[in-house]
Scaffold this motif. Sequence first.
Motif, PDB file in Angstrom:
ATOM      1  N   ASN A 275      42.466  31.009  46.207  1.00  0.00           N
ATOM      2  CA  ASN A 275      43.104  31.821  45.179  1.00  0.00           C
ATOM      3  C   ASN A 275      43.305  33.222  45.775  1.00  0.00           C
ATOM      4  OD1 ASN A 275      43.443  33.697  42.981  1.00  0.00           O
ATOM      5  ND2 ASN A 275      42.746  32.099  41.588  1.00  0.00           N
ATOM      6  N   ALA A 276      44.521  33.527  46.190  1.00  0.00           N
ATOM      7  CA  ALA A 276      44.781  34.760  46.925  1.00  0.00           C
ATOM      8  C   ALA A 276      44.431  35.999  46.117  1.00  0.00           C
ATOM      9  CB  ALA A 276      46.245  34.810  47.363  1.00  0.00           C
ATOM     10  N   ALA A 277      44.685  35.973  44.818  1.00  0.00           N
ATOM     11  CA  ALA A 277      44.410  37.145  43.970  1.00  0.00           C
ATOM     12  C   ALA A 277      42.919  37.437  43.919  1.00  0.00           C
ATOM     13  CB  ALA A 277      44.966  36.927  42.571  1.00  0.00           C
ATOM     14  N   ILE A 278      42.122  36.395  43.731  1.00  0.00           N
ATOM     15  CA  ILE A 278      40.669  36.595  43.671  1.00  0.00           C
ATOM     16  C   ILE A 278      40.122  36.968  45.035  1.00  0.00           C
ATOM     17  CG2 ILE A 278      38.460  35.402  43.343  1.00  0.00           C
ATOM     18  CD1 ILE A 278      39.623  34.054  40.921  1.00  0.00           C
ATOM     19  N   GLU A 279      40.675  36.386  46.099  1.00  0.00           N
ATOM     20  CA  GLU A 279      40.201  36.745  47.436  1.00  0.00           C
ATOM     21  C   GLU A 279      40.542  38.192  47.778  1.00  0.00           C
ATOM     22  OE1 GLU A 279      38.058  35.109  49.078  1.00  0.00           O
ATOM     23  OE2 GLU A 279      38.145  33.517  47.595  1.00  0.00           O
ATOM     24  N   LYS A 280      41.630  38.703  47.244  1.00  0.00           N
ATOM     25  CA  LYS A 280      41.934  40.120  47.444  1.00  0.00           C
ATOM     26  C   LYS A 280      40.900  40.979  46.720  1.00  0.00           C
ATOM     27  CE  LYS A 280      45.609  43.572  46.992  1.00  0.00           C
ATOM     28  NZ  LYS A 280      47.002  43.841  46.577  1.00  0.00           N
ATOM     29  N   GLU A 281      40.518  40.568  45.517  1.00  0.00           N
ATOM     30  CA  GLU A 281      39.466  41.283  44.789  1.00  0.00           C
ATOM     31  C   GLU A 281      38.160  41.248  45.568  1.00  0.00           C
ATOM     32  OE1 GLU A 281      38.903  40.529  40.574  1.00  0.00           O
ATOM     33  OE2 GLU A 281      40.872  39.592  40.480  1.00  0.00           O
ATOM     34  N   ARG A 282      37.851  40.089  46.146  1.00  0.00           N
ATOM     35  CA  ARG A 282      36.617  39.951  46.931  1.00  0.00           C
ATOM     36  C   ARG A 282      36.648  40.870  48.155  1.00  0.00           C
ATOM     37  NH1 ARG A 282      33.412  35.045  47.364  1.00  0.00           N
ATOM     38  NH2 ARG A 282      35.243  33.803  46.802  1.00  0.00           N
ATOM     39  N   LEU A 283      37.804  40.935  48.806  1.00  0.00           N
ATOM     40  CA  LEU A 283      37.971  41.805  49.963  1.00  0.00           C
ATOM     41  C   LEU A 283      37.750  43.270  49.573  1.00  0.00           C
ATOM     42  CD1 LEU A 283      38.880  42.551  52.834  1.00  0.00           C
ATOM     43  CD2 LEU A 283      41.253  42.299  52.064  1.00  0.00           C
ATOM     44  N   VAL A 284      38.372  43.687  48.497  1.00  0.00           N
ATOM     45  CA  VAL A 284      38.245  45.072  48.043  1.00  0.00           C
ATOM     46  C   VAL A 284      36.802  45.395  47.680  1.00  0.00           C
ATOM     47  CG1 VAL A 284      38.854  46.652  46.157  1.00  0.00           C
ATOM     48  CG2 VAL A 284      40.631  45.317  47.298  1.00  0.00           C
ATOM     49  N   ALA A 285      36.145  44.472  46.988  1.00  0.00           N
ATOM     50  CA  ALA A 285      34.752  44.690  46.603  1.00  0.00           C
ATOM     51  C   ALA A 285      33.847  44.781  47.821  1.00  0.00           C
ATOM     52  CB  ALA A 285      34.280  43.570  45.680  1.00  0.00           C
ATOM     53  N   THR A 286      34.121  43.985  48.841  1.00  0.00           N
ATOM     54  CA  THR A 286      33.333  44.039  50.068  1.00  0.00           C
ATOM     55  C   THR A 286      33.503  45.386  50.760  1.00  0.00           C
ATOM     56  OG1 THR A 286      33.466  41.639  50.381  1.00  0.00           O
ATOM     57  CG2 THR A 286      32.979  42.969  52.326  1.00  0.00           C
ATOM     58  N   LEU A 287      34.713  45.848  50.836  1.00  0.00           N
ATOM     59  CA  LEU A 287      34.963  47.160  51.441  1.00  0.00           C
ATOM     60  C   LEU A 287      34.261  48.274  50.663  1.00  0.00           C
ATOM     61  CD1 LEU A 287      38.776  46.698  52.151  1.00  0.00           C
ATOM     62  CD2 LEU A 287      37.031  47.080  53.897  1.00  0.00           C
ATOM     63  N   ALA A 288      34.292  48.168  49.345  1.00  0.00           N
ATOM     64  CA  ALA A 288      33.732  49.228  48.507  1.00  0.00           C
ATOM     65  C   ALA A 288      32.218  49.180  48.419  1.00  0.00           C
ATOM     66  CB  ALA A 288      34.333  49.146  47.108  1.00  0.00           C
ATOM     67  N   ASP A 289      31.654  47.976  48.402  1.00  0.00           N
ATOM     68  CA  ASP A 289      30.228  47.819  48.113  1.00  0.00           C
ATOM     69  C   ASP A 289      29.363  47.566  49.336  1.00  0.00           C
ATOM     70  OD1 ASP A 289      30.985  48.043  45.460  1.00  0.00           O
ATOM     71  OD2 ASP A 289      31.000  45.880  45.105  1.00  0.00           O
ATOM     72  N   GLU A 290      29.905  46.953  50.367  1.00  0.00           N
ATOM     73  CA  GLU A 290      29.090  46.513  51.491  1.00  0.00           C
ATOM     74  C   GLU A 290      29.388  47.240  52.803  1.00  0.00           C
ATOM     75  OE1 GLU A 290      29.265  42.210  51.668  1.00  0.00           O
ATOM     76  OE2 GLU A 290      29.033  42.075  49.494  1.00  0.00           O
TER      77      GLU A 290
END
Length: 348
Positions: A275-290
Motif C-alpha cells: 500500500n504505497a500511501a501507508i508506506e509513505k506514511e511509514r517512511l515519514v514517521a521513520t524519518l521523524a521518529d527514528e
Amino acid sequence: MRITRRNLLKTSAAAGLVGAAGFPAGLSAQEQTKLSMILNWRYQGPQAWFFLAQDKGYFEEYGLEIQMDQGNGSGAAVGAVASGSYDTGFGDVNALIQLAAEKPEEAPICVYQMYNTPPFTVAVLASSEIESAKDLEGKHLGGAANDGALKLWPAFTQVAGLDTSGVEITNFAPNLREQMLKSGQVDGVFGYVNTIRFSAKLSGMNPDEEIRFISFGDYGMDLYSNGIIVPKKLTEENPEAVRGLVRAINKGIADTLADLDAGIAAVVDREPLINAAIEKERLVATLADEMNHPEVAEFGLGNIDPERFQKAIDIVVEARGLPRTPDISEIFTPDFLPPEDERIYKLV
C-alpha cells in the motif's frame, strides 16, 4: 525546528545536499565489486533510500554491484554479516554490542549509523489494563525470535526494574504479530514503534486509538538502533568499497528526502502489492521518529555523539551482564563517512 510528519510530507529541502561523487563512473562489469546485502525487514517505505540509490546508479558509480535481500529482523542482520552469509547489512547496533562483548573476533562494525533514536517497544491494546512497564509483569508477550526489541527485553527489564518470573514469551512469525495482538492471543508484542503502527494500520486497526506503546526509551534506554554494518575484514581489505557503499546510501537518503514519492516508487518496483500511501506514511514517521535525534545537526546523519554512544554501550553491557565493555571503536568507525560537504545535517 523539530521535524513533524506533516512538514516532512511537504519537504523537498534536502535536494542538492550531496555533491559530486569523486569516484570514476562507468566502470565495466569486470571491475565492479559485488556485495550481498541483507536488510532489516521486508521491503517497506523505510527501505526507499537503498532502492533509490540502486536505481539511480549510485552503487555502480562507486564501483559496486549490490544484491539486496529482505531481512528477518534487525538483530538477525548482525548475525548474518558476522557469519559471512552477507557482506553487509542494515542491522541493530545493540545486537552488535552484545556480539562484540561476547565474541569480539566475530563482530562486524557499524560504518553509518542511521537510526539514532530508540524505536524499541512493547505494543499492547489500548483497551487493556497495561499502562506502564510494571504492568507487563505476569503477562503473555510475543514476537519474532530475531526482533530487535525482543533481544533487548532482558536489558529493558533490568532498567525498568521488572520481575519477569511470571512473564511468558511466545515466538511467532513476524507477519503474525499484529493479528496475535488484535485477537488477544498475547497481551503485548515486541517490535519497532513504526513497524507495528503501520502494519497494524494495514491489518485494519486504528493504531492511534487501539494500541498503546510501552517504549523502552521512556525508561532510560537512550539507545541507537539500526545502521550499516560490514565485516572488519572488508574495511581492511577493500576500504574503497566500504566508502563507496556509504556514500551511495547517503546520496539515496538525500534523494529520498528531496522526493518522497520517488523513494516509495522505488519500493513499489520491488514489492508491487504494498500500500504505497501507508508506506509513505511509514517512511515519514521513520524519518521523524527514528532518525531525527538533535545530534544530527551537530554530527550529521551517519555519525554518532561519542559520549551518548558510550552511555548506550554501558546500558547494554550492564543490563545484559555482558563479560566485557567493548570500546566505541569496536562498534562504530567514522572513517568511511562521506566528506562533510556531502553529509546530511538536517532533514528539512
